[in-house]
Design an enzyme around this catalytic site. Structure first.
Site, short mmCIF file in Angstrom:
data_model
loop_
_atom_site.label_atom_id
_atom_site.label_comp_id
_atom_site.label_asym_id
_atom_site.label_seq_id
_atom_site.Cartn_x
_atom_site.Cartn_y
_atom_site.Cartn_z
N GLU A 226 52.91 76.81 16.54
CA GLU A 226 52.24 76.76 17.84
C GLU A 226 50.72 76.94 17.77
OE1 GLU A 226 54.13 79.45 20.59
OE2 GLU A 226 56.02 78.35 20.53
N GLU B 34 62.34 76.52 18.00
CA GLU B 34 62.51 77.68 18.87
C GLU B 34 63.01 77.23 20.23
OE1 GLU B 34 59.21 80.39 19.54
OE2 GLU B 34 58.62 80.23 17.44
C1 FCB Z 1 56.79 81.52 21.19
C2 FCB Z 1 56.44 82.20 19.91
C3 FCB Z 1 57.44 83.22 19.45
C4 FCB Z 1 58.03 84.00 20.61
C5 FCB Z 1 58.51 83.07 21.70
C6 FCB Z 1 59.15 83.77 22.87
O1 FCB Z 1 55.62 81.12 21.83
O2 FCB Z 1 56.28 81.27 18.86
O3 FCB Z 1 56.82 84.05 18.50
O4 FCB Z 1 57.13 84.94 21.05
O5 FCB Z 1 57.45 82.29 22.14
#
Ligand code: FCB
Length: 455
Positions: free
Chosen positions: A163, A359
């Site tokens: 990110e 994620e």
């Molecule tokens: C993302 C992050 C991760 C976590 C999630 C909820 O932005 O990469 O580390 O905090 O959100």
């Protein structure tokens, strides 16, 4: 609803959020140590000093992953464990920890997926300008090479950055994350140097051996206009430019989005320091794209907005959460259709690249019930709807190969500290007891049966 046998089901996490042991075995200080220890930056003054104490509980945590039948585990390496000062001297004890982790995963037939940078920049590099300084990109490539040489035999999946939008904009534009700057020029410079670091690290790794899969992870959020007005459509387009295209375009097309660069230029914000050849470095082919998906932005035009810590205020735009939306404990809307949308868009606009969801998950106001369990129905229903949304994209031809649920354990949620629980496994921070939630059992079942009931 079936997924292929080799579909990679797993969970994701990051070093600073779970490891603790911040002063052990030669680890240097990172910008998140500094930031979390600065009063007022993190809710309740929480820090990652102990976190889930995963550093000391590695074997037991690995056993629990195996018990749940995880096929893959996405983790990140803490740069300051490997190079305490961010460049030069290598700390062998740091490499040894990740060697033990990788060996432990392999012994349990769990595929390691390694992220090189999940935001814990060595403080020494920050002292020299951090990601606003071009040299940090070179240091990153050096560090990537060290970790790659140590682990590339056994780790097949490599993610350079997690990110970069968050690292650049929350860290340098809006001041909500480490290192806490509030300056769009710094955010643009950090964006460019993060992406350059990605490109240089790719070169360094490819030249060492080219039989692994190398990629990068972006947090992608489609942006919808809040109202049926031209001004909102334009604001949504600006947000899309800063949040999505500023990262996708350089990597896939070798160019930055002109509308965003001119928007900032017209407002007197210094342009990112792009040198000849940088965009070729950044756009060298990747083997897969990692997508972190949480929600779509709903955007209103906000011309009266003074630039503030509120994301997108500098774009004269504001994110709202529709009243009707179901919200997570983070206040984020639950929006599975956005996942299908973003996966389709990547295919249509950027080509047929293999994708991993690196994620996805939600925070719930979890609690341990009198029987000692955690019945997180909301998380099950969230994952269920998002797995279906991913499957819908696959049916329309998206080459999706795996899904990492955020997260294995409850952990340090950055500026929110320990107040937000994202885990499949509950952590009692006082005792470090782990309690698999109902969602962990449910997920184990999905993995074992390779899919979901159709009703
Ligand atoms: C993302 C992050 C991760 C976590 C999630 C909820 O932005 O990469 O580390 O905090 O959100």
């Amino acid at each position: 609803m079936r997924f292929d046998e080799d579909f990679l089901w797993g969970t994701a996490t990051a070093s600073y959020q779970i490891e603790g042991a911040v002063k052990e075995d030669g680890r240097g200080t990172s910008i998140w140590d500094t930031f979390s220890h600065t009063p007022g930056k993190v809710l309740h003054g929480d820090t990652g000093d102990i976190a889930c104490d995963h550093y000391h509980r590695l074997e037991k945590d690995l056993d629990l992953m195996a018990e749940l039948g995880l096929k893959a585990y996405r983790f990140s390496v803490a740069w300051p464990r490997i190079q305490p000062d961010g460049s030069g001297a290598v700390n062998q004890a740091g490499l040894d920890f990740y060697r033990r982790l990788v060996d432990g995963l392999k012994a349990r037939s769990i595929e390691p997926m390694l992220t090189l940078y999940h935001w814990d920049l060595p403080q020494k590099l920050e002292d020299q300008g951090g990601w606003t300084n071009r040299e940090t990109s070179e240091c990153f490539a050096e560090y990537a090479g060290i970790v790659y040489d140590a682990l590339s035999e056994d780790v097949k999946f490599w993610i350079t950055l997690n990110e970069p939008w968050v690292a650049a904009w929350l860290g340098h534009g809006y001041g909500l994350h480490a290192p806490g700057h509030r300056d769009p020029a710094k955010a643009l410079a950090a964006t460019h140097h993060l992406l350059l670091g990605h490109g240089l690290a790719m070169q360094r790794m490819r030249s060492a051996r080219d039989d692994n899969r190398l990629g990068v992870t972006f947090n992608l959020h489609p942006a919808l206009p809040g109202r049926d007005r031209e001004a909102d459509r334009e604001a949504a387009r600006r947000v899309d430019g800063q949040a999505n295209r500023l990262y996708l375009d350089p990597v896939f097309k070798g160019s930055y989005p002109e509308d965003i660069l001119s928007f900032y230029k017209e407002r007197g914000v210094e342009a990112p320091p792009i040198h000849d050849g940088d965009l070729e470095t950044i756009s060298a082919p990747i083997d897969f794209l990692g997508v972190n998906y949480y929600f779509r932005h709903t955007i209103r035009d906000a011309p009266e907005e003074e630039p503030s810590q509120e994301p997108f205020s500098d774009l004269n735009a504001r994110g709202i959460v529709p009243h009707a939306a179901e919200k997570t404990a983070m206040g984020w809307p639950v929006d599975p259709d956005g996942l299908t949308e973003i996966l389709m868009r990547i295919k249509e606009e950027y080509g047929d690249i293999p994708i991993y969801i690196t994620e996805n998950g939600r925070a719930v106001h979890d609690y341990v019930d009198p029987e000692g369990g955690v019945d997180d129905e909301e998380r099950i229903s969230y994952l269920n709807s998002h797995f279906r949304a991913a499957h819908a994209a696959m049916e329309q031809g998206v080459d999706l190969r795996g899904y990492m649920v955020w997260s294995f354990l409850d952990n340090f949620e950055w500026a929110e500290g320990y107040s937000k629980r994202f885990g499949l496994v509950h952590v009692e921070y006082g005792t470090q007891q782990r309690i698999p939630k109902a969602s962990a059992r449910w997920y184990a079942d999905v993995i074992q049966h390779r899919g979901l009931e159709t009703v």
